[in-house]
Write an enzyme that holds these catalytic residues in place. Structure first.
Site, PDB file in Angstrom:
ATOM      1  N   ALA A 263       0.769  -1.242   0.000  1.00 44.86           N
ATOM      2  CA  ALA A 263       0.000   0.000   0.000  1.00 44.86           C
ATOM      3  C   ALA A 263       0.801   1.294   0.000  1.00 44.86           C
ATOM      4  CB  ALA A 263      -0.944   0.010   1.203  1.00 44.86           C
ATOM      5  N   ALA A 264       1.995   1.320   0.604  1.00 48.55           N
ATOM      6  CA  ALA A 264       2.704   2.591   0.798  1.00 48.55           C
ATOM      7  C   ALA A 264       2.993   3.271  -0.543  1.00 48.55           C
ATOM      8  CB  ALA A 264       4.008   2.350   1.547  1.00 48.55           C
ATOM      9  N   PRO A 265       2.904   4.608  -0.576  1.00 50.85           N
ATOM     10  CA  PRO A 265       2.655   5.519   0.550  1.00 50.85           C
ATOM     11  C   PRO A 265       1.180   5.715   0.905  1.00 50.85           C
ATOM     12  CG  PRO A 265       3.092   6.781  -1.418  1.00 50.85           C
ATOM     13  CD  PRO A 265       3.271   5.343  -1.812  1.00 50.85           C
ATOM     14  N   LYS A 268      -3.712   4.697  -2.919  1.00 53.08           N
ATOM     15  CA  LYS A 268      -4.844   3.858  -3.327  1.00 53.08           C
ATOM     16  C   LYS A 268      -5.740   3.539  -2.134  1.00 53.08           C
ATOM     17  CE  LYS A 268      -2.031   1.871  -7.012  1.00 53.08           C
ATOM     18  NZ  LYS A 268      -0.767   2.541  -6.577  1.00 53.08           N
ATOM     19  N   ASP A 286       2.181  -2.776   4.439  1.00 51.14           N
ATOM     20  CA  ASP A 286       3.464  -2.588   3.776  1.00 51.14           C
ATOM     21  C   ASP A 286       4.547  -3.283   4.600  1.00 51.14           C
ATOM     22  OD1 ASP A 286       4.520  -0.899   1.325  1.00 51.14           O
ATOM     23  OD2 ASP A 286       6.071  -0.833   2.863  1.00 51.14           O
ATOM     24  N   ASP A 313       4.491  -8.707   5.176  1.00 50.69           N
ATOM     25  CA  ASP A 313       5.214  -9.121   3.980  1.00 50.69           C
ATOM     26  C   ASP A 313       4.206  -9.716   3.002  1.00 50.69           C
ATOM     27  OD1 ASP A 313       6.835 -10.126   2.027  1.00 50.69           O
ATOM     28  OD2 ASP A 313       8.101 -11.334   3.356  1.00 50.69           O
ATOM     29  N   CYS A 381       2.739  -0.532 -12.440  1.00 53.37           N
ATOM     30  CA  CYS A 381       2.952   0.715 -13.170  1.00 53.37           C
ATOM     31  C   CYS A 381       4.030   0.502 -14.226  1.00 53.37           C
ATOM     32  CB  CYS A 381       3.321   1.865 -12.229  1.00 53.37           C
ATOM     33  SG  CYS A 381       4.822   1.600 -11.255  1.00 53.37           S
TER      34      CYS A 381
END
Length: 452
Positions: A263-265, A268, A286, A313, A381
């Site tokens: 998830a970080a930062p 989303k 994260d 993890d 991405c």
């Protein structure tokens, strides 16, 4: 070293990126914090760093034309200083040639390479006289031509041409230059897009509705985002339209239980929590404690109390909880964000080879967290079929308890390449977003809501 300036800062960062394999955005932020520069100097340093990294292959081609010495034989300081000076001479019309040459020579001296000052001066003056007349390879050798013209490695050109066609490959290369748009997601728990636009205007920031997704604004003339009252008050967070489109398709509903496994930062997770109108739960995971803290800080600023950030993890098995929807946005090669991290174009193809196995592992482990009848999303991405289509196809082939789930997309989004309805590849030149990929799966044998 003399009084630091933008060029000294830029050379320091380029050395760390090119010689130590660092990340441009992190090094830029950290180095500029270390140095006492004005806002204007910081902006100039940033433009120099990103410009040199974007054009490095082209710059090296031109430098080699005027230098009797191979770049590989030069000291790292001299090699990167020549790139810095050549970039100013060839691409920054507002910088006087004399300043570009003299200040670059001063940088070489400041870094203790005074013995190379004369050489640096001679090469840059030669580039100033004839650099713009240096011809690129003939177009009939189209891969070499594209690589030199658009500063791209040959492996990347082959990859994109084979995957998406020669025409799309060239469009992607064209779109890999320049700064990406600054897009923000409106915090719909606090304001509307219209209200935020009005508030931003009062702070001297121009905004326009993003053409791809609702509740998103493209900003210009922002200055420091963190200093805006609208930011401090949690009215928005920065998030590219591609990620916002993923969250739109993800379709989280009020009251559901959601997991965001990488998830970080936190962008989303924030958008998903907002679409759920503050209800349900978003478990935002994260691996690293410092990055988990970033998620918590962002959620607090935005007032999103339904987010729970924890260390985890994503590649490890953990099926203690089941979720209605799981988002698996995996680490990737980043070939869709060359505008944000131009140093990626300088990496070797071998750096990509192990990624699909890691990504597949994370996807498989994440699938075990999905409730029967629930939805699993996979995203990257990058623009690389081995990390995108191939991982998705393998997962479906080896997990018969999951089936493709057709994506729900805004009418403003059309597909650039032919692909099934459960996945989409976003192209910067077509969608005006980062290069991005996502796919959706639904877990079979629906039962009663497992959360009740």
């Amino acid at each position: 070293m003399n009084q630091p300036n933008a060029r000294v800062a830029a050379l320091k960062i380029l050395l760390r990126v090119n010689e130590q394999d660092g990340y441009s955005n992190l090094l830029l932020n950290n180095t500029l914090k270390e140095m006492n520069l004005s806002v204007k100097e910081k902006a100039f340093a940033g433009s120099l760093v990103y410009g040199v990294l974007e054009r490095q292959i082209t710059l090296d081609y031109i430098i080699a034309h005027f230098s009797e010495r191979r770049l590989s034989e030069m000291e790292p300081v001299v090699r990167n200083a020549l790139r810095l000076g050549a970039y100013q001479l060839l691409y920054l019309d507002k910088v006087p040639s004399s300043a570009a040459v003299n200040e670059t020579v001063n940088c070489v001296k400041a870094f203790g390479a005074s013995n190379a000052a004369g050489f640096t001066n001679a090469v840059l003056r030669a580039i100033d006289r004839g650099g713009r007349q240096v011809g690129f390879p003939p177009k009939k050798n189209w891969k070499t031509y594209l690589g030199t013209c658009y500063s791209a490695p040959q492996w990347l050109i082959r990859l994109w041409a084979n995957a998406y066609g020669r025409g799309c490959c060239e469009e992607l290369l064209k779109a890999s230059f320049g700064r990406p748009p600054l897009t923000v997601r409106v915090n719909t728990q606090k304001c509307t897009a219209a209200a935020l636009s009005d508030a931003l205007e009062k702070e001297g920031v121009s905004s326009a509705a993003n053409p791809v997704v609702p509740d998103a604004l493209d900003l210009t003339s922002t200055g420091s985002i963190e200093q805006l009252n609208t930011f401090k008050n949690g009215c928005f967070h920065v998030q590219d339209a591609a990620s916002q489109l993923l969250c739109y398709a993800f379709g989280a509903q009020p009251g559901e239980r959601i997991a965001d496994v990488c998830a970080a930062p936190g962008g989303k997770s924030f958008t998903i929590a907002e679409t759920m109108r503050g209800t349900g739960t978003v478990d935002s995971f994260d691996l690293y404690p410092a990055r988990v803290d970033l998620i918590r800080e962002g959620a607090k600023r935005l007032g999103l109390m339904n987010i729970r950030a924890e260390e985890r993890d994503a590649a490890a098995g953990d099926t203690a909880k089941l979720y209605d929807r799981v988002l698996c946005d995996v680490p990737c090669s980043g070939l869709g964000i060359l505008r944000r991290k131009p140093e990626i174009r300088l990496k070797s193809k071998e750096t990509l080879d192990n990624l699909p196995s890691v990504q597949y592992c994370i996807l498989v482990q994440s699938s075990r967290m999905v409730c029967p009848g629930g939805v699993l999303f996979y995203s990257t991405c990058t623009l690389n079929p081995a990390e995108n289509d191939a991982v998705v196809s393998r997962f479906l082939a080896e997990h018969p308890d999951f089936s493709p789930a057709a994506l729900s997309l805004p009418s403003t989004v059309r597909r650039t390449v032919q692909e099934p309805e459960h996945q989409i590849t976003l192209m910067p030149h077509e969608h005006h977003t980062d290069g991005f990929f996502f796919a959706a799966f639904r877990k079979e044998f629906p039962a009663k809501n497992c959360l009740k």
